[in-house]
Write a protein that holds these residues in place. Sequence first.
Motif, PDB file in Angstrom:
ATOM      1  N   ARG A 510       0.899  -1.346  -0.208  1.00  0.00           N
ATOM      2  CA  ARG A 510      -0.142  -0.066  -0.099  1.00  0.00           C
ATOM      3  C   ARG A 510       0.698   1.294   0.004  1.00  0.00           C
ATOM      4  O   ARG A 510       1.700   1.357   0.721  1.00  0.00           O
ATOM      5  N   THR A 511       0.622   2.231  -0.904  1.00  0.00           N
ATOM      6  CA  THR A 511       1.166   3.273  -1.006  1.00  0.00           C
ATOM      7  C   THR A 511       0.086   4.600  -0.550  1.00  0.00           C
ATOM      8  O   THR A 511      -1.104   3.874   0.007  1.00  0.00           O
ATOM      9  N   GLN A 512       0.620   5.720  -0.516  1.00  0.00           N
ATOM     10  CA  GLN A 512      -0.515   6.740  -0.146  1.00  0.00           C
ATOM     11  C   GLN A 512      -1.731   6.664  -0.532  1.00  0.00           C
ATOM     12  O   GLN A 512      -2.844   6.808   0.126  1.00  0.00           O
ATOM     13  N   LYS A 513      -1.847   6.247  -1.901  1.00  0.00           N
ATOM     14  CA  LYS A 513      -3.362   6.256  -2.632  1.00  0.00           C
ATOM     15  C   LYS A 513      -3.370   5.159  -3.504  1.00  0.00           C
ATOM     16  O   LYS A 513      -4.295   5.008  -4.218  1.00  0.00           O
ATOM     17  N   HIS A 514      -2.633   4.087  -3.482  1.00  0.00           N
ATOM     18  CA  HIS A 514      -2.644   3.099  -4.360  1.00  0.00           C
ATOM     19  C   HIS A 514      -2.375   1.666  -3.625  1.00  0.00           C
ATOM     20  O   HIS A 514      -1.679   1.832  -2.596  1.00  0.00           O
ATOM     21  N   GLU A 515      -2.872   0.549  -4.245  1.00  0.00           N
ATOM     22  CA  GLU A 515      -2.753  -0.998  -3.538  1.00  0.00           C
ATOM     23  C   GLU A 515      -2.462  -1.864  -4.415  1.00  0.00           C
ATOM     24  O   GLU A 515      -2.931  -1.820  -5.693  1.00  0.00           O
ATOM     25  N   VAL A 516      -1.555  -2.790  -4.262  1.00  0.00           N
ATOM     26  CA  VAL A 516      -1.000  -3.692  -5.015  1.00  0.00           C
ATOM     27  C   VAL A 516      -1.106  -5.182  -4.414  1.00  0.00           C
ATOM     28  O   VAL A 516      -0.656  -5.232  -3.122  1.00  0.00           O
ATOM     29  N   LEU A 517      -1.636  -6.222  -4.951  1.00  0.00           N
ATOM     30  CA  LEU A 517      -1.377  -7.479  -4.301  1.00  0.00           C
ATOM     31  C   LEU A 517      -0.705  -8.343  -4.901  1.00  0.00           C
ATOM     32  O   LEU A 517      -0.927  -8.690  -6.364  1.00  0.00           O
ATOM     33  N   TYR A 518       0.352  -8.888  -4.571  1.00  0.00           N
ATOM     34  CA  TYR A 518       1.214  -9.982  -5.111  1.00  0.00           C
ATOM     35  C   TYR A 518       1.138 -11.049  -4.824  1.00  0.00           C
ATOM     36  O   TYR A 518       1.131 -11.400  -3.607  1.00  0.00           O
ATOM     37  N   ASP A 519       0.055 -11.880  -5.720  1.00  0.00           N
ATOM     38  CA  ASP A 519      -0.195 -13.367  -5.521  1.00  0.00           C
ATOM     39  C   ASP A 519      -1.619 -13.173  -4.515  1.00  0.00           C
ATOM     40  O   ASP A 519      -1.794 -12.135  -3.824  1.00  0.00           O
ATOM     41  N   ALA A 520      -2.446 -14.124  -4.647  1.00  0.00           N
ATOM     42  CA  ALA A 520      -3.730 -14.286  -4.064  1.00  0.00           C
ATOM     43  C   ALA A 520      -4.016 -15.574  -3.030  1.00  0.00           C
ATOM     44  O   ALA A 520      -5.211 -15.616  -2.866  1.00  0.00           O
ATOM     45  N   GLY A 521      -2.886 -16.038  -2.665  1.00  0.00           N
ATOM     46  CA  GLY A 521      -3.119 -17.265  -1.587  1.00  0.00           C
ATOM     47  C   GLY A 521      -3.610 -18.472  -2.426  1.00  0.00           C
ATOM     48  O   GLY A 521      -3.993 -18.393  -3.676  1.00  0.00           O
ATOM     49  N   PRO A 522      -3.463 -19.644  -1.795  1.00  0.00           N
ATOM     50  CA  PRO A 522      -3.775 -20.879  -2.399  1.00  0.00           C
ATOM     51  C   PRO A 522      -5.055 -21.237  -2.269  1.00  0.00           C
ATOM     52  O   PRO A 522      -6.115 -20.697  -1.549  1.00  0.00           O
ATOM     53  N   ARG A 523      -5.667 -22.184  -3.001  1.00  0.00           N
ATOM     54  CA  ARG A 523      -6.745 -22.945  -2.865  1.00  0.00           C
ATOM     55  C   ARG A 523      -6.894 -24.394  -3.033  1.00  0.00           C
ATOM     56  O   ARG A 523      -6.116 -25.073  -3.783  1.00  0.00           O
ATOM     57  N   PHE A 524      -7.335 -24.822  -1.888  1.00  0.00           N
ATOM     58  CA  PHE A 524      -7.170 -26.224  -1.788  1.00  0.00           C
ATOM     59  C   PHE A 524      -8.666 -26.886  -1.943  1.00  0.00           C
ATOM     60  O   PHE A 524      -9.471 -27.001  -0.884  1.00  0.00           O
TER      61      PHE A 524
END
Length: 740
Positions: A510-524
């Motif tokens: 997270r920056t002051q006004k932006h969000e980045v998600l690097y990878d989204a977690g697993p699904r089993f």
Amino acid sequence: MRSGILALVAGLLTLRFLPVLPPFWLLALLPIVGLMLLPFRSYPIALFLFGFTWACVSAQWALDDRLAPSLDARTLWLQGRVVGLPEVSDGVVRFELEQTVSRRGVLPERLRLSWYGGPALHAGETWRLAVRLKRPHGLVNPQAFDYEAWLLAQRIGATGTVKTGELIYPASGAGAWRDRLRQHLLATPAHGRAGALAALVLGDGAGLSTADWQVLQATGTVHLMVISGQHIGLLATLLYGLVAGLARLGLWPRRWPWLPCACVLALTGALAYGALTGFEVPVQRACVMVALVLLWRWRFRHLGVGLPVLLALLAVLLLEPLVSLQPGFWLSFGAVMLLILIFSGRLGAWPWWGTLLRAQWAMAIGLLPLLLALGLPVSASGPLANLVAVPVVGLLVVPVALLGTLLLPLPGVGAALLGVAGWLLDWLFGLLAQLALWMPAWLPSALPFWAWLLVALGALVLLLPAALPVRSLGVLMLMPLLFTAQSRPEHGRAEVWMLDVGQGLAVLVRTQKHEVLYDAGPRFGEFDTGERVVLPSLRALDVRGLDLLLLSHADSDHAGGAVAIKRGLPVGRVISGEPYKLARSLQAQVCAAESWQWDGVHFSTWQWVDAVNGNQASCVLRIEASGERLWLTGDIDSQAERALLNSGLAMPAHWLLAPHHGSRSSSSAALLAKVKPFAVLISRGAHNAFAHPHAEVMTRYQAIAAQPYDTARHGAVRIRLGAFEPAQGLRDYARFWQEK
């Protein structure tokens, strides 16, 4: 009397908020201090100390019953008896074992086990099993179900995976009878709702699909399919009302006093229903409350309506102090107290429809602070859904289903009644699904304490009688729900969260006004950490949308939760190292060498163009804030690391995400010599099957004095990039039930 009960209850409830349990010598001293205070009429303080001591001692017994550290992650043969109703989902049999014995050491009283591809198990059977046992461990994130607290409240001392086993003794006892009854219920057509009928009759929710649970959660009606005080109380009310109605019509025998008969019949029905459902903790709580309310109605009405509730609360906590770790405890007693507040002391009679409307209004407003404090979703459609669902389930489905179950021995009669109950449930689930689409559940951001307190006061004010002039102020006091936002990083800095998703990866930047998600977690299978863990955590952190969803590659442990993330939040752009292997709905683009700046924070992406497999094709992200640098490396191996070193990008960094979770094929000496990280981030599951991180890799990190931050040991990890500070793990915030 009431002050003494309140003091004892307060002492018992204090356990819930303790970071650590007091030492033994202090627990031995506190009751003595309490006894010394009694002659000085300080009995509330003495009772508080008695309650606090008992709660802590009970909790310590449960902690002492956990699996010994020397047996953690070891496979051993054991023997035990299956208790409860085993669950089967995606080919995995999950069950609990008691009376466990092993030659290798003393085992906890109760175990929770999983058997992948295992045979059909039945309650009451005795098995000899080879099990890989583990001490209780759960994911720790800004917002997620606290599995460790739940295990402790159930007094489960270990979990494990069954390797093989053999049946020693066939099923016997009450558990076996309940299991056979479940098979009869599940074999009933019931318009496809046999699983829901089993949930209502036996308290077995395994027959409900993931989609069913999602609909129930979105509409705030989960309590209808989980046997709780509502079901027990409604059945007791129906039986009590039957006798009272016959007496009013003059049809009850005069030689039998109707009031004690009504109370005895209602309590007998409640206990029988509780036995049918296996007497789980919520059912025990409900039966205690029903018993005390009936006793109050029979003999002690002159003491007021609040006393039986206080006594029930006290009895439940004395019998099981760890119940305060469960959200259902707070919600059930909170709901009862709200109804007392709404309906006691009001002048005039209300029509039945007015009573229902006021009850739903009270639940929607009054339980809001509790839902916020417990981190549970708030259902916008809940009041409307419950207005219909509560009478349908409580007055129609449950009585018909119980009667149908009772009459199953009569050919055709019991099955016909269960078919009617199933038809009603099918209609109800269809209606709830439409409401869920119209008004989905809302998971608000975590509020600061002052904002939560203001909302709680506002809810209380709104529930006051309408004649009071201050009541309108309650609406204004709820405004923090809409306008309170969490603090954002300063310009030129970033906040980084490595979430605890088990054997997978999800990192929020997270920056002051932006969000980045690097990878989204697993699904089993049906368990999607994107939906169950990542998405709730993002909402708790006040993330209302993503500018970029970067999926390093298409492996399920990195991209499994991506669809759920995009479905739950607005996403501006999706890029990946393997876009062609992802779901089309993601509309992922190819990872290309890019550099950009958001709010004074610099981002760069890189991918090895000569990659020959998915791991090597991972899209790498470099982040730099105020001179502090972080590398997010996906699952690249040593060959891809060599290509990265030859790319010409500036390599030295303060933080490095261990490539491929610390696999032996990654984190090469050449990479570490060039990057020279002060700290390494490791995202992995505890006791994972891949033995990540490898011992050789950790030796290489130790050689360069890199501080490890491991999700299995620290929980979710927070970094203030640009502040040059140590990271913080959520397990650093002590809870007495969490492993360190």
